[in-house]
Design an enzyme around this catalytic site. Structure first.
Site, PDB file in Angstrom:
ATOM      1  N   ALA A 229      -9.919  47.752  57.941  1.00 25.81           N
ATOM      2  CA  ALA A 229      -9.306  48.360  58.882  1.00 25.81           C
ATOM      3  C   ALA A 229     -10.197  49.259  59.493  1.00 25.81           C
ATOM      4  O   ALA A 229     -11.203  49.957  58.908  1.00 25.81           O
ATOM      5  CB  ALA A 229      -8.021  48.913  58.559  1.00 25.81           C
ATOM      6  N   HIS A 230      -9.890  49.676  60.517  1.00 23.78           N
ATOM      7  CA  HIS A 230     -10.714  50.993  61.490  1.00 23.78           C
ATOM      8  C   HIS A 230     -10.392  52.121  60.630  1.00 23.78           C
ATOM      9  O   HIS A 230      -9.099  52.364  60.467  1.00 23.78           O
ATOM     10  CB  HIS A 230     -10.640  50.980  62.910  1.00 23.78           C
ATOM     11  CG  HIS A 230     -11.686  51.655  63.647  1.00 23.78           C
ATOM     12  ND1 HIS A 230     -11.904  53.115  63.316  1.00 23.78           N
ATOM     13  CD2 HIS A 230     -12.627  51.226  64.272  1.00 23.78           C
ATOM     14  CE1 HIS A 230     -12.942  53.431  64.015  1.00 23.78           C
ATOM     15  NE2 HIS A 230     -13.411  52.271  64.834  1.00 23.78           N
ATOM     16  N   ALA A 231     -11.253  52.951  60.740  1.00 27.74           N
ATOM     17  CA  ALA A 231     -11.184  54.189  59.731  1.00 27.74           C
ATOM     18  C   ALA A 231     -10.446  55.164  60.656  1.00 27.74           C
ATOM     19  O   ALA A 231      -9.816  56.204  60.062  1.00 27.74           O
ATOM     20  CB  ALA A 231     -12.509  54.896  59.390  1.00 27.74           C
TER      21      ALA A 231
END
Length: 395
Positions: A229-231
């Site tokens: 996932a994107h941080a």
């Protein structure tokens, strides 16, 4: 003509960084002569045997080259190398720091006999004689540079560091070597002089780390490790449908509204206080994740993608390797072709960015020492001399 037609590259290379660089040059028409150790060769030839007995790494990075076996430490080899350098435009090497200089292959020495030579030295930490730094002589492999550059610190899960699945530090260094060589060739066309290029794997990866570095510029906390996932953006990452994973990315508030209305079919979710902007969605990602999973769990992957397309939300399938071999977009654009190898033809991707077959060339992956005799004949060695060099294990 092809862009680098008439350019000759001599390379003392192994593993990935330098071979990946010189393969790009070969794709554009340069003649690349790969100097390898007799009987052993580039050790990447033996990394695995997954391509019908050949190494996957080697097949990937060595098409369109010629293989010359040469014991570079043997006295007769020095004469051969110097004859090659006299006719060459570029020398690329990623031997241990200082090794090329000890062989008489530094830019300072070679430019005396060939002022037009471009010498590209690739190393883990930089091979600078004036400012060597404390890490100059450290061994450097791809995973170690991923670690030193901070890449591992932001990649993985909250509990574990995870390396990239391919050799990104080597690839980064190889591509910076490639682009710097192209720039040096353009510069030489104006000045008539060659130059030295000093490419560091650490510096290559540090450049790629620009976003997380600036994110922490004032001592702030780094982006958290959030798996795939994107941080710092949510929802942005993989989510499970009934029959596979779907990757999606929400970039702005318009997309968030469309996602809730068309994809989730829950327009009221868009305006819930805990989800009204990206900062709050990141903060409350676990709650939002359950809402998305509950919805997607009732749909197939194709149904989810259909909704995402309708909402104009960026999305992708989470493909396995076999999916990529048969990717419909690559197929439709005719991006696959074939390359000859010592074990027969195998598929290979055409050079990125080039669509006209006249702009690039794809020749065989060479067997070890396949071109030694022909190259030495070009250098005016007689057959008797070549046979003697073989007997002396020089080639």
């Amino acid at each position: 003509m092809r862009p680098l037609e008439g350019i000759t590259v001599i390379t003392l290379e192994h593993a990935i960084a330098a071979p990946f660089c010189t393969r790009q040059l070969a794709d554009l028409g340069a003649r690349v002569i790969k100097v390898e150790r007799p009987n052993v060769g580039d050790f990447a030839r033996k990394y695995d045997e997954r391509v019908d007995g050949m190494s996957s790494h080697f097949v990937w990075t060595n098409r369109s080259k010629e293989s010359l076996t040469l014991d570079v430490k043997a006295d007769p080899a020095k004469d051969i190398l110097h004859k090659l350098i006299m006719q060459a435009d570029v020398l690329v090497q990623n031997l241990a720091p200082g090794a090329a200089a000890r062989l008489g292959l530094s830019y300072e020495e070679l430019s005396q006999i060939n002022p037009k030579i471009i010498v590209c030295d690739i190393s883990g930490y930089g091979d600078d004689h004036e400012h060597p730094g404390p890490y100059r002589n450290k061994k450097a492999y791809d995973l170690l540079i991923q670690s030193e550059s901070g890449f591992l610190s932001i990649t993985g899960t909250p509990d574990d560091y995870v390396k990239a699945g391919c050799s990104i530090a080597d690839i980064a260094a190889g591509m910076y070597a490639y682009s710097n060589i192209l720039a040096a060739l353009l510069e030489r066309s104006q000045t008539g002089k060659g130059k030295r290029i000093d490419v560091s794997m650490l510096e290559s990866m540090t450049e790629w780390m620009g976003y997380p570095l600036y994110y922490t510029l004032r001592g702030d906390t780094p982006p958290p490790r959030t798996g795939s996932a994107h941080a710092t953006i949510y929802p942005y990452g993989p989510f499970p449908a009934q029959d596979g994973q779907v990757m999606l990315g929400i970039q702005n508030e318009r997309e968030w509204q469309a996602f809730c209305q068309i994809v989730l079919e829950q327009p009221e979710t868009a305006n819930q206080p805990e989800f009204i902007n990206n900062t709050l969605r990141v903060k409350n990602r676990e709650v939002l994740k359950q809402i998305i999973i509950e919805c997607f769990g009732q749909l197939t992957r194709d149904q989810v993608i259909e909704r995402l397309e309708k909402a104009k939300i960026a999305n992708a399938s989470v493909n396995e390797m076999q999916d990529v071999w048969h990717h419909p977009q690559l197929q439709a654009r005719h991006r696959w072709t074939e390359v000859e190898t010592p074990i027969g033809k195998v598929p290979t991707l055409k050079p990125v960015g080039l669509t006209d077959d006249q702009d690039f060339i794809i020749k065989a992956v060479p067997d070890l020492g396949e071109n030694s005799a022909d190259i030495l004949t070009e250098l005016n060695y007689s057959q008797d001399e070549i046979d003697l060099l073989k007997q002396q294990h020089v080639i």
